[in-house]
Design an enzyme around this catalytic site. Structure first.
Site, PDB file in Angstrom:
ATOM      1  N   THR A   1      45.171  -2.068  75.459  1.00 55.56           N
ATOM      2  CA  THR A   1      46.598  -2.002  75.166  1.00 55.56           C
ATOM      3  C   THR A   1      47.379  -1.212  76.226  1.00 55.56           C
ATOM      4  OG1 THR A   1      45.986  -2.034  72.852  1.00 55.56           O
ATOM      5  CG2 THR A   1      48.237  -1.368  73.351  1.00 55.56           C
ATOM      6  N   GLU A   2      48.472  -1.808  76.698  1.00 59.38           N
ATOM      7  CA  GLU A   2      49.341  -1.221  77.737  1.00 59.38           C
ATOM      8  C   GLU A   2      48.573  -0.933  79.030  1.00 59.38           C
ATOM      9  OE1 GLU A   2      52.294  -1.538  77.213  1.00 59.38           O
ATOM     10  OE2 GLU A   2      52.488  -1.525  75.018  1.00 59.38           O
ATOM     11  N   LEU A   3      47.489  -1.660  79.229  1.00 58.81           N
ATOM     12  CA  LEU A   3      46.618  -1.492  80.395  1.00 58.81           C
ATOM     13  C   LEU A   3      46.087  -0.051  80.469  1.00 58.81           C
ATOM     14  CD1 LEU A   3      46.049  -3.993  82.116  1.00 58.81           C
ATOM     15  CD2 LEU A   3      47.287  -2.929  83.992  1.00 58.81           C
ATOM     16  N   SER A   4      45.981   0.588  79.312  1.00 53.70           N
ATOM     17  CA  SER A   4      45.444   1.960  79.305  1.00 53.70           C
ATOM     18  C   SER A   4      43.965   1.913  79.677  1.00 53.70           C
ATOM     19  CB  SER A   4      45.646   2.616  77.936  1.00 53.70           C
ATOM     20  OG  SER A   4      45.135   1.811  76.897  1.00 53.70           O
TER      21      SER A   4
ATOM     22  N   TRP B   1      50.096   1.211  82.426  1.00 58.75           N
ATOM     23  CA  TRP B   1      51.023   0.561  83.369  1.00 58.75           C
ATOM     24  C   TRP B   1      52.467   0.890  83.056  1.00 58.75           C
ATOM     25  CZ3 TRP B   1      50.538  -5.554  82.704  1.00 58.75           C
ATOM     26  CH2 TRP B   1      50.938  -5.922  81.416  1.00 58.75           C
TER      27      TRP B   1
END
Lengths: 405, 404
Positions: free
Chosen positions: B150-153, B304
Site C-alpha cells: 500500500t502506497e508503495l510503502s 511514494w
C-alpha cells in the site's frame, strides 16, 4: 501619514469585539509610523501614548448607543459647542459625531479617513464629500449579520450602503463578510480587500486559580465536560440552535454542562427553552462578564462553541483557543476561514453540532488533537499583518486621489 | 536494449458516510450515502472516475496492445476497486479480462483492502494478500508474482517477508536518500534476501507525467513526446530500465483529457515501440531480465507520498494512531464472530484512505488543497470513523449475547 480613525468604542468601554479590534489595529499602525487621531462619541480618559483619542461629545460612554440598545433617558453632562440640543437617540449622537468631525476637518486635513462600521460612515462620507479625503470603510459587521435570520433595520441598511458606495476602498474582516457586501450591496468585489482580525496575547499576569467557579470545578472532577459560549444573546448568535443541540447531546451523554456567558434580548427565552427541553440543570447563565471572570470561563471550559448565524469574524473564538479550548464554529463564522484545527458545522445543523459535542466529550484523542492543533494556529494571526494590509490600502486610495484631483 | 517498465495502480476506497454518533447501534450500513452529490457517495464517485479515466484509458491501453505488438504493462487493482467495479461498472472488468488474456498485461499483488496491515498485524496482512491473490485468480485466471505494498510503502522487513512468501519481485520508490549515487534503472536485491528482486520507481520521469504534465508554471511545460523521449533515452545511459510507476487515475482524473494527456500517452507508446532498440517489459520480465546489480537496504519505511516519502500522511498524528490501534484491536473478536458481513466491514475500515483523511500535517505548510477528502476536516473524518468502530463494538457485543 495622518489617519483620522472614526470609531465607536475603545476598551474598556467596549461592548464587544469592535473596540478590541480598533485598539489593536491602531497600535500596530502607530508602530508602522502612522499618526492617528481616533474619534469616539463619548467622553472618557484613554491614556494611550500611540494615538490621540478625541471625544466627539461630552456624554458618558454607557449611553453612546442611545435608544438603539436601551431606552433609558440620556444624561448629558456637558455640551460641546455643537451639542446644543438634547441628545435622545442614536441618530442624534451620530449627527453630533458628524458635526464634531466637520469642525475637526476645518483645522486638520488627514491623508485618509478610516471609518469603522455604519455608526461612523456618515462622518466619513462628509469628509469625502466636502474635502475629497479618501475614505476607507472597515466592515466589522453588516446589518445583515446583526439581523440574524431576519432582514435588519432598513435605515441602517441605507447608511451602510451609502458608506460602502462612497468609500474608495473597503476592508472586510473575512471572506464571508466580503461575500455579503458583494451579494447584498452589489459592491464590486475588486473594491473590497479581506483583512482578517489579528490576535495579541494579553500581556498581563493572568493565571487561572480555579477560585471563581468552584461548583464547575467540582463537576469537572465528577467527569463532566464544560461547554461554553460567549456573546450577546441576539438573533445573530444562533443560540436557539445551540440550546436544542445541547439537549440532544445531553440525552446521549448526560455529563455535560453548558455555560451561556453574556446578556441580551433572548435571555429570558433561552432560560425558558432550557426548562422546556428539560436541561436547566445542565445550563448555566453567567450574565454579562468581563475581565478575569470571563477569562476564568474560558479557562474552565473544555469546548467553546460559536453558534452564530452570521459572524463576520469572531474574536471570542481566538480568546477561547488561547485558553486551551477545543473549538466548534459555524461555517458562517469568518474566524473559521483562518483556523483549521476546529470542527465546523452549518448554524442550522443541530444534529451535527450535537454529534460533535458528544464525540469530543467522549474522545480524549480528539480533544488533544484539536487543542494541540489550534495552539499553532491562532497565535500566527497577527495585528501587524492587518496593519500592513491597511497601509497598502491607504497607499492605494491616496494614489487614486492624486489621479482624480 | 532500453526498456520502459510501466506499472499502473488502480484503487477506490469504500468511503465512510457522515456517520453520526446518533446512528450508532441502529444504522449498520456505513457505506451507502443516500445523497447522490455527497462527497462520500461511493457509487457516484466510481462512475465519475470511470467516465473520466477508467473507461477512456483502458480503451487506449487496449488499442495500444492491439496495435503495437511490443507494448506491455503491469497493473495492480485493489479488491475494493474490483468489488465496486463488479457492482457499478462490470464492463471495466471485462475489458481488464481481455487485456490480461493477451499475456502482455501483468497483475501485481497487494493487499485486498489497500491497508496498512503490514505495520499492525502480520497475520491479518497475509490473509489480505492471499484474499487478493484468490480474487485475481478467480477473475483473471492468473497468479501474481510481484508484490507492491500500500502506497508503495517498503522496508527491509517487508522485502524479507515477500521473499519468504515466494514473490519473484517487489516494487519500491527510488528515493534519493536510499539510492544515493545509484541509479533506479537496475534490478537490485533487498538486503538479507535470497531470491527476490527489487524494482525502484524512477520518480523524476514518472512524476513528469503524473504531476507536472499539466502544470503551466513548470518551465518544461508543455511536455511533448519528443522532449520526453529524449529524457527517457538520456536516462537509459544510467541503466536499461525506466520504471514508470503511477496511479492509473493520472490519466483523465488527476490530469484531465483537455490537457492532451491521452494523446500524449498513445503517441509515446507509438514512438517508443517503433525504435528497434526500445521495448516494453512487465515487472516480472524486468526481474527476469538481469541479475541484481547490488544489494539495497531500507531500514526505515519509504513510500511514494509527499516530499517526505514516509507514512506521515497516514500515521502522523494521534488521531490516526488511535484510529488504527482501535480498528486492529477488534481483530480477534471480529474473526471469532464468523459473521462475513462484520468481517467485511471491519476490513473495509482498514483501507489506508481512512487515516489519510485524518491527516493534519498540511496545516503546517498551509497547503490545504494538497489533500483530497470527502469530509469537512480531518477531525470530522476521525469522528465518523470512531463512531463506526463504536457501532462495530455494539454489533460484536450483540453477537456474543446471542451465542450465550
Amino acid at each position: 501619514m495622518k489617519i483620522l480613525m472614526l470609531g465607536w468604542e475603545l476598551p474598556p468601554h467596549n461592548s464587544g469585539g469592535l473596540g478590541v479590534a480598533c485598539l489593536n489595529l491602531s497600535k500596530s499602525l502607530a508602530k508602522m509610523g502612522a499618526d492617528i487621531d481616533f474619534v469616539v462619541p463619548y467622553e472618557a480618559e484613554h491614556h494611550l501614548k500611540y494615538m490621540n483619542v478625541l471625544s466627539a461629545m461630552k456624554i458618558d460612554p454607557l449611553i453612546r448607543y442611545g435608544g438603539a440598545y436601551e431606552s433609558k433617558e440620556i444624561e448629558v453632562k456637558k455640551f460641546h459647542k455643537t451639542d446644543t440640543k438634547q441628545v435622545l437617540s442614536i441618530r442624534d449622537i451620530q449627527k453630533s459625531y458628524c458635526e464634531f468631525v466637520e469642525r475637526y476637518l476645518m483645522d486638520f486635513k488627514p491623508d485618509v479617513v478610516h471609518a469603522h462600521d455604519w455608526l461612523t460612515y456618515e462622518a466619513g462620507i462628509l469628509a469625502k464629500k466636502q474635502y475629497g479625503i479618501p475614505l476607507v470603510a472597515h466592515v466589522h459587521a453588516t446589518e445583515f449579520d446583526r439581523g440574524g435570520e431576519n432582514g435588519g433595520n432598513p435605515l441602517i441598511h441605507e447608511i451602510e450602503y451609502q458608506g460602502l458606495i462612497w468609500a474608495d476602498k473597503i476592508i472586510a474582516v473575512s471572506q464571508a463578510t466580503k461575500n455579503i457586501i458583494v451579494e447584498k450591496y452589489k459592491i464590486p468585489a475588486s473594491k473590497i480587500d479581506v483583512a482578517y482580525n489579528g490576535w495579541t496575547s494579553p500581556d498581563d499576569d493572568y493565571h487561572y486559580d480555579g477560585s471563581s467557579y468552584q461548583y464547575l470545578e467540582n463537576l469537572k472532577k465528577k467527569g463532566y465536560t464544560i461547554i461554553s459560549t460567549v456573546g450577546r444573546f441576539t438573533l445573530q448568535k444562533g443560540l436557539f440552535h445551540l440550546m436544542r443541540a445541547a439537549a440532544r447531546a445531553i440525552s446521549f451523554h448526560p455529563k455535560m454542562v453548558f455555560l451561556f456567558a453574556g446578556d441580551g434580548e433572548q435571555k429570558d427565552e433561552l432560560m425558558r427553552m432550557s426548562a422546556d427541553l428539560g436541561i436547566s440543570q445542565n445550563v448555566i447563565f453567567t450574565g454579562f462578564i468581563r475581565g478575569k471572570q470571563l477569562r476564568d470561563i474560558y479557562s474552565i471550559s473544555d469546548i467553546f462553541v460559536m453558534s452564530s448565524v452570521s459572524e463576520p469574524f469572531g474574536l471570542t473564538a481566538l480568546e477561547a483557543a488561547h485558553h486551551g479550548n477545543a473549538l466548534i464554529v459555524t461555517k458562517q463564522s469568518g474566524v473559521g476561514e483562518v483556523l483549521h484545527s476546529i470542527l465546523r458545522y452549518d448554524f442550522w445543523d443541530e444534529d451535527k453540532l450535537a454529534g460533535a459535542l458528544v464525540n469530543i466529550a467522549e474522545s480524549p484523542a480528539l480533544v488533544d488533537s484539536l487543542r494541540d492543533g489550534i495552539k499553532h494556529e491562532y497565535a500566527r494571526i497577527s495585528w501587524d499583518d492587518v496593519a500592513k494590509k491597511c497601509v497598502e490600502v491607504y497607499d492605494e486610495v491616496r494614489k487614486h486621489k492624486r489621479n482624480r484631483f | 536494449m532500453r526498456s520502459i517498465v510501466l506499472y499502473l495502480h488502480m484503487h477506490q476506497p469504500w468511503r465512510l458516510k457522515h456517520y453520526s454518533i446518533f446512528s450508532v447501534d441502529h444504522d449498520h450500513d456505513y457505506w451507502t450515502e443516500k445523497d447522490w452529490y455527497a462527497g462520500t457517495n461511493n457509487e457516484r464517485i466510481f462512475k465519475k472516475v470511470a467516465e473520466k479515466s477508467y473507461r477512456p484509458m483502458l480503451a487506449i491501453l487496449e488499442k495500444c496492445i492491439n496495435t503495437y505488438a511490443g507494448f506491455k504493462f503491469s497493473i495492480s487493482i485493489t479488491g475494493t476497486w474490483l468489488d465496486q467495479a463488479e457492482k457499478w461498472e462490470p464492463e471495466l472488468i471485462e475489458t481488464l479480462k481481455r487485456l490480461v488474456k493477451t499475456g502482455r498485461v501483468e497483475i501485481v499483488a497487494e493487499t485486498y483492502y489497500h491497508s496498512l496491515a503490514f505495520f499492525y498485524d502480520r497475520e491479518e496482512f497475509e490473509a489480505q494478500v492471499k484474499a487478493h491473490q484468490d480474487k485475481i485468480h478467480k477473475l483473471f485466471g492468473v497468479k501474481s508474482q510481484v508484490y507492491r505494498n500500500t502506497e508503495l510503502s517498503y522496508n527491509n522487513e517487508l522485502a524479507r517477508w515477500a521473499d519468504e512468501f515466494g514473490f519473484k519481485g517487489i516494487l519500491a520508490e527510488g528515493w534519493d536518500k536510499i539510492l544515493e549515487w545509484r541509479s533506479p534503472n537496475f534490478v537490485y536485491r533487498p538486503e538479507g534476501c535470497k531470491n527476490i528482486k527489487l524494482l525502484m520507481k524512477n520518480y523524476r520521469l514518472s512524476d513528469d507525467v503524473a504531476f507536472r504534465f499539466s502544470d503551466k508554471h513548470w518551465k518544461e511545460w508543455p511536455l511533448t513526446v519528443d522532449k520526453y523521449i529524449q529524457w527517457l533515452e538520456a536516462a537509459t545511459l544510467r541503466g536499461p530500465l525506466i520504471n514508470l510507476f503511477m496511479d492509473f487515475e493520472t490519466f483523465g482524473e488527476n490530469i484531465w483529457e483537455d490537457t492532451g494527456i491521452f494523446k500524449f500517452f498513445e503517441h509515446l507508446v507509438y514512438r517508443w515501440d517503433r525504435d528497434k532498440d526500445n521495448n516494453f517489459l512487465t515487472v516480472s520480465e524486468a526481474c527476469d531480465a538481469a541479475e541484481p546489480t547490488a544489494e539495497i537496504s531500507m531500514p526505515w519505511t519509504v513510500t511514494w507520498a509527499d516530499t517526505e516519502r514516509d507514512l506521515s500522511a497516514w500515521l502522523g498524528n494521534s488521531m490516526q494512531h488511535e484510529a488504527m490501534k482501535s480498528v486492529y484491536s477488534l481483530k480477534n473478536e471480529i474473526l471469532a464472530s464468523g459473521d462475513p458481513k462484520i468481517i467485511e466491514d471491519w476490513r473495509r475500515l482498514q483501507t489506508s484512505d481512512h487515516p489519510y483523511y485524518m491527516c493534519t500535517k498540511y496545516f503546517n505548510d498551509g497547503d490545504v488543497h494538497a489533500y483530497f477528502s470527502p469530509y469537512d476536516s480531518p477531525y470530522d473524518a476521525f469522528l465518523y470513523y470512531m463512531n463506526a468502530l463504536r457501532d462495530m463494538r455494539g454489533r460484536l457485543d450483540g453477537i456474543t449475547r446471542r451465542k450465550k
